[in-house]
Each structure stands twice: as C-alpha cells, then as structure tokens.
Enzyme design. Structure first.
Site, short mmCIF file in Angstrom:
data_model
loop_
_atom_site.label_atom_id
_atom_site.label_comp_id
_atom_site.label_asym_id
_atom_site.label_seq_id
_atom_site.Cartn_x
_atom_site.Cartn_y
_atom_site.Cartn_z
N SER A 7 9.76 -71.56 -36.70
CA SER A 7 9.82 -73.02 -36.94
C SER A 7 8.41 -73.55 -36.93
CB SER A 7 10.62 -73.68 -35.83
OG SER A 7 10.44 -75.08 -35.86
N TYR A 25 13.72 -74.78 -26.82
CA TYR A 25 13.70 -74.31 -28.21
C TYR A 25 12.25 -74.13 -28.66
CZ TYR A 25 14.59 -74.79 -33.33
OH TYR A 25 14.63 -74.64 -34.70
N1 NAP Z 1 17.57 -76.65 -39.36
C1 NAP Z 1 16.29 -76.85 -39.10
O1 NAP Z 1 15.75 -77.98 -39.22
C2 NAP Z 1 15.43 -75.69 -38.67
C3 NAP Z 1 14.05 -75.89 -38.65
C4 NAP Z 1 13.24 -74.84 -38.24
C5 NAP Z 1 13.80 -73.63 -37.87
N2 NAP Z 1 15.16 -73.47 -37.89
C6 NAP Z 1 15.69 -72.18 -37.45
O2 NAP Z 1 16.53 -71.61 -38.44
C7 NAP Z 1 17.44 -70.73 -37.81
C8 NAP Z 1 18.83 -71.00 -38.36
O3 NAP Z 1 19.23 -72.30 -37.93
P1 NAP Z 1 20.12 -73.27 -38.82
O4 NAP Z 1 19.37 -74.52 -38.96
O5 NAP Z 1 20.63 -72.56 -39.99
O6 NAP Z 1 21.31 -73.58 -37.77
P2 NAP Z 1 22.89 -73.32 -37.81
O7 NAP Z 1 23.46 -73.80 -39.09
O8 NAP Z 1 23.44 -73.89 -36.54
O9 NAP Z 1 23.01 -71.74 -37.78
C9 NAP Z 1 22.73 -71.00 -36.63
C10 NAP Z 1 23.27 -69.60 -36.81
O10 NAP Z 1 23.00 -68.84 -35.63
C11 NAP Z 1 24.20 -68.21 -35.20
N3 NAP Z 1 24.17 -68.03 -33.75
C12 NAP Z 1 23.99 -68.97 -32.80
N4 NAP Z 1 24.01 -68.41 -31.58
C13 NAP Z 1 24.22 -67.08 -31.78
C14 NAP Z 1 24.34 -65.96 -30.91
N5 NAP Z 1 24.26 -66.09 -29.57
N6 NAP Z 1 24.53 -64.74 -31.45
C15 NAP Z 1 24.63 -64.59 -32.80
N7 NAP Z 1 24.51 -65.60 -33.67
C16 NAP Z 1 24.32 -66.83 -33.16
C17 NAP Z 1 25.30 -69.16 -35.67
O11 NAP Z 1 26.54 -68.51 -35.87
P3 NAP Z 1 27.75 -68.35 -34.79
O12 NAP Z 1 27.97 -69.70 -34.20
O13 NAP Z 1 28.86 -67.86 -35.66
O14 NAP Z 1 27.29 -67.34 -33.81
C18 NAP Z 1 24.77 -69.56 -37.02
O15 NAP Z 1 25.07 -68.57 -37.98
C19 NAP Z 1 17.32 -70.97 -36.31
O16 NAP Z 1 16.55 -69.95 -35.72
C20 NAP Z 1 16.59 -72.28 -36.23
O17 NAP Z 1 15.82 -72.39 -35.06
C21 NAP Z 1 15.99 -74.47 -38.29
#
Ligand code: NAP
Length: 337
Positions: free
Chosen positions: A142, A155
């Site tokens: 991130s 986080y």
């Molecule tokens: N959205 C943003 O603005 C943003 C910005 C910077 C970085 N990111 C990063 O991008 C990545 C993906 O996030 P996203 O925004 O796509 O969020 P999201 O839609 O909530 O997706 C998160 C994913 O992680 C899985 N997950 C959560 N806890 C888990 C666990 N204990 N074991 C296995 N899988 C797990 C969830 O699936 P299940 O619930 O099915 O396990 C889901 O597939 C993250 O690392 C986040 O920090 C996001």
C-alpha cells in the site's frame, strides 16, 4: 520472465476486490490460477469466471494467518501444476479506529493477517522458486507502506513491515544471485469491499480517500510486474505525490494530513457503519470486485501506466515538474514585481 499465458499464478485474497480483479485479468491471458481466501463459495464463483474467460483455476480455501495453511497452498499448487511462476500476496483486512479504541486482540489479528500472512506467503513461495531458480513474488502492499495515515495504525504497521521484509529478502536473493524477483505494488485508495469489510469504531462507515481508482488499475500493475522485473510500483498519482512529500519533509506531511482534520474527515462517510467486518471470519456470499465507490472511481492511473511502469522516466517527469514550477514562480515574480 515467462509470458503470462505460460504462467502458474497463486493469488491470496482472490475472493474479493483487488485479488479478484487480478485473477480475472490473469484469466483473460489464459494463465493457470490457484485461488486462495477463506470464503470457498466466492472462490468457486471466481473459478467459474476464470474458466469462462479462458484461464484454468484451482480453488484452495484457507486462512493466510496460519502457516500450515499457506504451506499447504504452495504444496497443492505444485502438486497440481508442477511449479509456481508468480505468487501474489494480497489477502488483507482492516479496522478504522483510533489506536486508543482498538483492542489488543484486534491489533494482533491485523498484524497476523496483513504482515505474517505475507511473510508466510514469501516463505512458502521461496522454496519452490529457489528449486526452479525462477519466479516472481508480488506483494500488494500500500502507499501506507511508505507513509502512515491515521485511523488504521496496525494496518499501516503491517504494510511498513512488508516493505522492510521485502527489501531485506531482495538483498539476500541478490547476494546469492538467485533469479527470484520481488516486487511491491503499492496502491493508493481503491474502490473495493475493503472499507465495507473493515471493523469501524468511527461511528460511521469508512471510505477510501479520493481520488479513488478501480481495482483493475491495480490488476494492470500486478500483471505488468508478472512480466517485467520491477522493484516497486505505486498505483495512483496521489500516492506518488505523498511518497515524494514524505521524502522531502515527513514533518510537513504530518501537518498537512492533520490540518483541518484532513485525513480524519476524508476517511469517513456520513452513513452509519454496516456493523459488519471480516477480521475473524470471511465475508459471506459470492463476493465482488468493487466496493461502493464505482461511480467516482478512475479506471486507471495515467501516471502509473506511463511513469511507474517505466522508472527511467521518473527523472524526466521530476525535471518537467521542476521547470514548470520555476516558470510559474518566475511569471508570478514578474507580475508582482
Ligand atoms: N482497497 C484499497 O484502497 C487498498 C489500498 C491499498 C492496498 N490495498 C491492499 O489490497 C489487498 C486486497 O484488499 P482489497 O481492497 O481487495 O480488500 P477486500 O475486497 O476486502 O479483499 C480482501 C481479500 O482478502 C481475503 N482475506 C481476508 N482475510 C483473510 C485471511 N485471514 N486468510 C485468507 N484470506 C483473507 C478476503 O477473502 P475472505 O474473506 O474470503 O477470506 C478477500 O479476498 C489488501 O492487502 C489491502 O491491504 C487495498
């Protein structure tokens, strides 16, 4: 690096948001995918979509906070496809709250999933990639890996930890001349369910800070990194600006982020929190790629596509910005002088 069409790719957090967009983007290029997350129903839906788009998919449900389950993920991928070309660490959770309002249990859980989950992923991918003497590990970190933001300190700590671990491991690989590539992809704010899945103690639903990008903008950079060796890629010009300001003056950035409550106001909606989070259990249902900000999200980042993917252009852009600032200041000096 192999063309994506010939790659076996493991993706954690493939059931939702960025991970799901990454899976679909790889599928359009006919990659073999190993899809991991906790929600098996959502993963099965993603697998069907992958196959429909021309890829191959293997679903391996599991929790990345458990080393044995991540090790099993790597073993299952090898047993089915014989190798792992690219491993995308992406599974993540979040909580929006001041540190004073978070419990130790919540803080530990976020570190366990967001940091240890990535470390387990790197360890699990490393063994087969060292044997193969080939492979790419992509850590979806991130922009808060480089610069903190308030209201989600654990986080931020996890994302900083990923940056440190990645950098140290990269030097070890360089030292032993091991051709395994490590890339950090650092998104700015993205329209995914992350903010709906986040535990909130703000009294309201949290939201991404504008400008918001579509998850496909991150997927584009992850695919780029799977075919082109890059150290790190920032997704979104706003993130790059924050990273630059952090290099110039972290203290000034502290003041800018706190001034007028900027980073406190912009992370909140005026809607009540949905009362739901995915810290300790998966999101139910079949999941989705996007969150609740699709109307305002930008489909891609011009800056990332043309500058971050080609870092040799960064100096030219900085030079052009410097010249423009100098010309602007000079013309202002003339009109006021
Ligand atoms: N959205 C943003 O603005 C943003 C910005 C910077 C970085 N990111 C990063 O991008 C990545 C993906 O996030 P996203 O925004 O796509 O969020 P999201 O839609 O909530 O997706 C998160 C994913 O992680 C899985 N997950 C959560 N806890 C888990 C666990 N204990 N074991 C296995 N899988 C797990 C969830 O699936 P299940 O619930 O099915 O396990 C889901 O597939 C993250 O690392 C986040 O920090 C996001």
């Amino acid at each position: 690096m192999k063309p994506i069409e010939q790659q076996v790719v493991v993706i954690t957090g493939a059931s939702s948001g960025i991970g799901r967009a990454v899976a679909l983007a790889f599928a359009r290029r006919q990659a073999c995918l190993v899809l991991a997350a906790r929600n098996e129903v959502a993963l099965e839906q993603v697998a069907r979509d992958v196959e429909r788009l021309g890829g191959r998919a293997l679903v391996v449900p599991g929790d990345v906070s458990q080393w044995q389950q991540v090790a099993r993920l790597a073993d299952t991928a090898i047993a089915r496809f014989g190798r792992i070309d690219t491993w995308v660490n992406n599974a993540g959770i979040n909580e929006h709250a001041p540190v004073a309002d978070m419990t130790i249990e919540e803080i530990e859980r976020i570190i366990q999933v967001d940091l240890m989950g990535y470390i387990y992923g790197m360890k699990a991918a490393l063994a087969p990639m060292r044997r193969q003497r080939q492979g790419t590990i992509i850590n979806v970190a991130s922009i808060v890996s480089l610069r903190a933001a308030p209201l989600h300190a654990p986080y931020v700590a996890a994302k900083h930890g990923i940056a440190g671990f990645t950098e140290a491991l990269r030097m070890e690989l360089m030292h032993e001349k091991m051709p395994v590539q490590l890339t950090m992809v650092m998104p700015s704010f993205i329209d995914t369910p992350l903010f709906l899945n986040s535990r909130s103690r703000l009294g309201v639903q949290p939201r991404p800070v504008p400008p918001v990008y579509a998850p496909e903008a991150v997927a584009e950079s992850v695919l780029f990194a799977a075919e082109h060796a890059r150290r790190d890629i920032i997704v979104g010009g706003q993130g790059a600006l924050v990273a630059l300001l952090q290099k110039i003056s972290p203290a000034l950035l502290d003041k800018l982020m706190v001034a007028g409550g900027l980073m406190f106001r912009t992370q909140k909606t005026d809607k009540p929190d949905n009362g739901y989070d995915n810290l300790f259990q998966p999101t139910p249902g079949t999941g989705s790629v996007t969150g609740a900000w699709t109307d305002e999200s930008l489909p891609y980042s011009w800056y990332t596509r043309h500058v971050e993917h080609y870092p040799e252009r960064k100096l030219a852009v900085l030079g052009a910005l410097g010249c423009a600032t100098w010309l602007l200041l000079r013309s202002r000096g003339r009109t006021t002088g």
